[in-house]
Design a protein around this motif. Structure first.
Motif, PDB file in Angstrom:
ATOM      1  N   GLU A  48       0.851  -1.186   0.000  1.00  0.00           N
ATOM      2  CA  GLU A  48       0.000   0.000   0.000  1.00  0.00           C
ATOM      3  C   GLU A  48       0.890   1.240   0.000  1.00  0.00           C
ATOM      4  N   PHE A  49       0.875   1.961  -1.092  1.00  0.00           N
ATOM      5  CA  PHE A  49       1.719   3.140  -1.279  1.00  0.00           C
ATOM      6  C   PHE A  49       0.844   4.370  -1.494  1.00  0.00           C
ATOM      7  N   ASP A  50       1.381   5.533  -1.204  1.00  0.00           N
ATOM      8  CA  ASP A  50       0.689   6.811  -1.410  1.00  0.00           C
ATOM      9  C   ASP A  50      -0.621   6.896  -0.631  1.00  0.00           C
ATOM     10  N   LEU A  51      -0.563   6.531   0.639  1.00  0.00           N
ATOM     11  CA  LEU A  51      -1.743   6.642   1.493  1.00  0.00           C
ATOM     12  C   LEU A  51      -1.997   8.084   1.921  1.00  0.00           C
ATOM     13  N   LYS A  52      -0.941   8.908   1.924  1.00  0.00           N
ATOM     14  CA  LYS A  52      -1.078  10.323   2.291  1.00  0.00           C
ATOM     15  C   LYS A  52      -0.455  11.247   1.253  1.00  0.00           C
ATOM     16  N   THR A  53       0.024  10.677   0.175  1.00  0.00           N
ATOM     17  CA  THR A  53       0.658  11.430  -0.904  1.00  0.00           C
ATOM     18  C   THR A  53       0.043  10.975  -2.222  1.00  0.00           C
ATOM     19  N   SER A  54       0.561  11.489  -3.322  1.00  0.00           N
ATOM     20  CA  SER A  54       0.146  11.031  -4.646  1.00  0.00           C
ATOM     21  C   SER A  54       1.360  11.054  -5.559  1.00  0.00           C
ATOM     22  N   SER A  55       1.255  10.356  -6.684  1.00  0.00           N
ATOM     23  CA  SER A  55       2.384  10.238  -7.609  1.00  0.00           C
ATOM     24  C   SER A  55       1.950  10.539  -9.037  1.00  0.00           C
ATOM     25  N   TRP A  56       2.718  11.418  -9.702  1.00  0.00           N
ATOM     26  CA  TRP A  56       2.518  11.615 -11.132  1.00  0.00           C
ATOM     27  C   TRP A  56       2.815  10.294 -11.811  1.00  0.00           C
ATOM     28  N   VAL A  57       2.087   9.957 -12.864  1.00  0.00           N
ATOM     29  CA  VAL A  57       2.381   8.784 -13.677  1.00  0.00           C
ATOM     30  C   VAL A  57       2.542   9.232 -15.126  1.00  0.00           C
ATOM     31  N   LYS A  58       3.194   8.367 -15.916  1.00  0.00           N
ATOM     32  CA  LYS A  58       3.399   8.689 -17.329  1.00  0.00           C
ATOM     33  C   LYS A  58       2.041   8.936 -17.974  1.00  0.00           C
ATOM     34  N   THR A  59       1.922  10.061 -18.627  1.00  0.00           N
ATOM     35  CA  THR A  59       0.639  10.489 -19.180  1.00  0.00           C
ATOM     36  C   THR A  59       0.594  10.257 -20.681  1.00  0.00           C
ATOM     37  N   PRO A  60      -0.501   9.685 -21.181  1.00  0.00           N
ATOM     38  CA  PRO A  60      -0.618   9.465 -22.629  1.00  0.00           C
ATOM     39  C   PRO A  60      -0.447  10.767 -23.422  1.00  0.00           C
ATOM     40  N   THR A  61       0.144  10.644 -24.595  1.00  0.00           N
ATOM     41  CA  THR A  61       0.440  11.790 -25.450  1.00  0.00           C
ATOM     42  C   THR A  61      -0.783  12.645 -25.743  1.00  0.00           C
ATOM     43  N   GLU A  62      -1.931  12.011 -25.993  1.00  0.00           N
ATOM     44  CA  GLU A  62      -3.127  12.796 -26.330  1.00  0.00           C
ATOM     45  C   GLU A  62      -3.568  13.691 -25.166  1.00  0.00           C
ATOM     46  N   ILE A  63      -3.338  13.267 -23.945  1.00  0.00           N
ATOM     47  CA  ILE A  63      -3.659  14.106 -22.782  1.00  0.00           C
ATOM     48  C   ILE A  63      -2.621  15.211 -22.631  1.00  0.00           C
ATOM     49  N   ARG A  64      -1.347  14.858 -22.828  1.00  0.00           N
ATOM     50  CA  ARG A  64      -0.256  15.857 -22.724  1.00  0.00           C
ATOM     51  C   ARG A  64      -0.435  16.964 -23.757  1.00  0.00           C
ATOM     52  N   LYS A  65      -0.850  16.619 -24.970  1.00  0.00           N
ATOM     53  CA  LYS A  65      -1.038  17.631 -26.016  1.00  0.00           C
ATOM     54  C   LYS A  65      -2.083  18.667 -25.630  1.00  0.00           C
ATOM     55  N   LEU A  66      -3.014  18.281 -24.768  1.00  0.00           N
ATOM     56  CA  LEU A  66      -4.060  19.188 -24.297  1.00  0.00           C
ATOM     57  C   LEU A  66      -3.660  19.900 -23.001  1.00  0.00           C
ATOM     58  N   GLY A  67      -2.413  19.692 -22.557  1.00  0.00           N
ATOM     59  CA  GLY A  67      -1.913  20.377 -21.359  1.00  0.00           C
ATOM     60  C   GLY A  67      -2.203  19.654 -20.060  1.00  0.00           C
ATOM     61  N   GLY A  68      -2.652  18.398 -20.142  1.00  0.00           N
ATOM     62  CA  GLY A  68      -2.997  17.650 -18.943  1.00  0.00           C
ATOM     63  C   GLY A  68      -1.926  16.679 -18.507  1.00  0.00           C
ATOM     64  N   ALA A  69      -2.090  16.185 -17.295  1.00  0.00           N
ATOM     65  CA  ALA A  69      -1.220  15.156 -16.736  1.00  0.00           C
ATOM     66  C   ALA A  69      -2.057  14.351 -15.747  1.00  0.00           C
ATOM     67  N   ILE A  70      -1.688  13.089 -15.528  1.00  0.00           N
ATOM     68  CA  ILE A  70      -2.445  12.262 -14.597  1.00  0.00           C
ATOM     69  C   ILE A  70      -1.568  11.822 -13.430  1.00  0.00           C
ATOM     70  N   PHE A  71      -2.233  11.555 -12.308  1.00  0.00           N
ATOM     71  CA  PHE A  71      -1.552  11.080 -11.118  1.00  0.00           C
ATOM     72  C   PHE A  71      -2.440  10.081 -10.402  1.00  0.00           C
ATOM     73  N   CYS A  72      -1.846   9.328  -9.501  1.00  0.00           N
ATOM     74  CA  CYS A  72      -2.576   8.276  -8.788  1.00  0.00           C
ATOM     75  C   CYS A  72      -2.259   8.330  -7.299  1.00  0.00           C
ATOM     76  N   ASP A  73      -3.140   7.725  -6.510  1.00  0.00           N
ATOM     77  CA  ASP A  73      -2.894   7.514  -5.090  1.00  0.00           C
ATOM     78  C   ASP A  73      -3.751   6.358  -4.603  1.00  0.00           C
TER      79      ASP A  73
END
Length: 101
Positions: A48-73
């Motif tokens: 169990e990781f990121d119980l009180k934090t979050s982590s950026w993850v590699k974001t698909p190109t189509e999301i990056r082109k729109l200025g977005g990024a994804i993260f998980c926790d």
């Protein structure tokens, strides 16, 4: 320190850059790859990781082109995936990486 996904999306009026880290650059300097969303979910099956934090993850190109990024926790016993603008930065958000040998 705060982690901002992408330097290119950072607006000049935002926090001084000397206080920011950029996960893609840091991962490259360390010789690791930022986890994809799928790899992050697989990691969560062994602990169990990121119980009180979050982590950026590699974001698909189509999301990056729109200025977005994804993260998980992990919260409430579940793994969640969210989105932000790539210029967003948070002190409690970094990244998880993998080293292939």
């Amino acid at each position: 320190m705060a982690a901002c996904f992408c330097f290119e999306n950072l607006h000049p009026s935002q926090a001084p850059r000397r206080y920011l880290t950029f996960p893609m650059d840091l991962a490259a300097a360390m010789g690791v790859e930022i986890l994809t969303e799928e790899e992050y979910r697989e990691l969560q099956t062994i602990g169990e990781f990121d119980l009180k934090t979050s982590s950026w993850v590699k974001t698909p190109t189509e999301i990056r082109k729109l200025g977005g990024a994804i993260f998980c926790d992990r919260r409430f016993g579940h793994v969640f995936t969210y989105h932000n603008g790539a210029e967003s930065y948070y002190a409690a958000r970094a990244f998880r990486g993998s080293l292939r040998v």
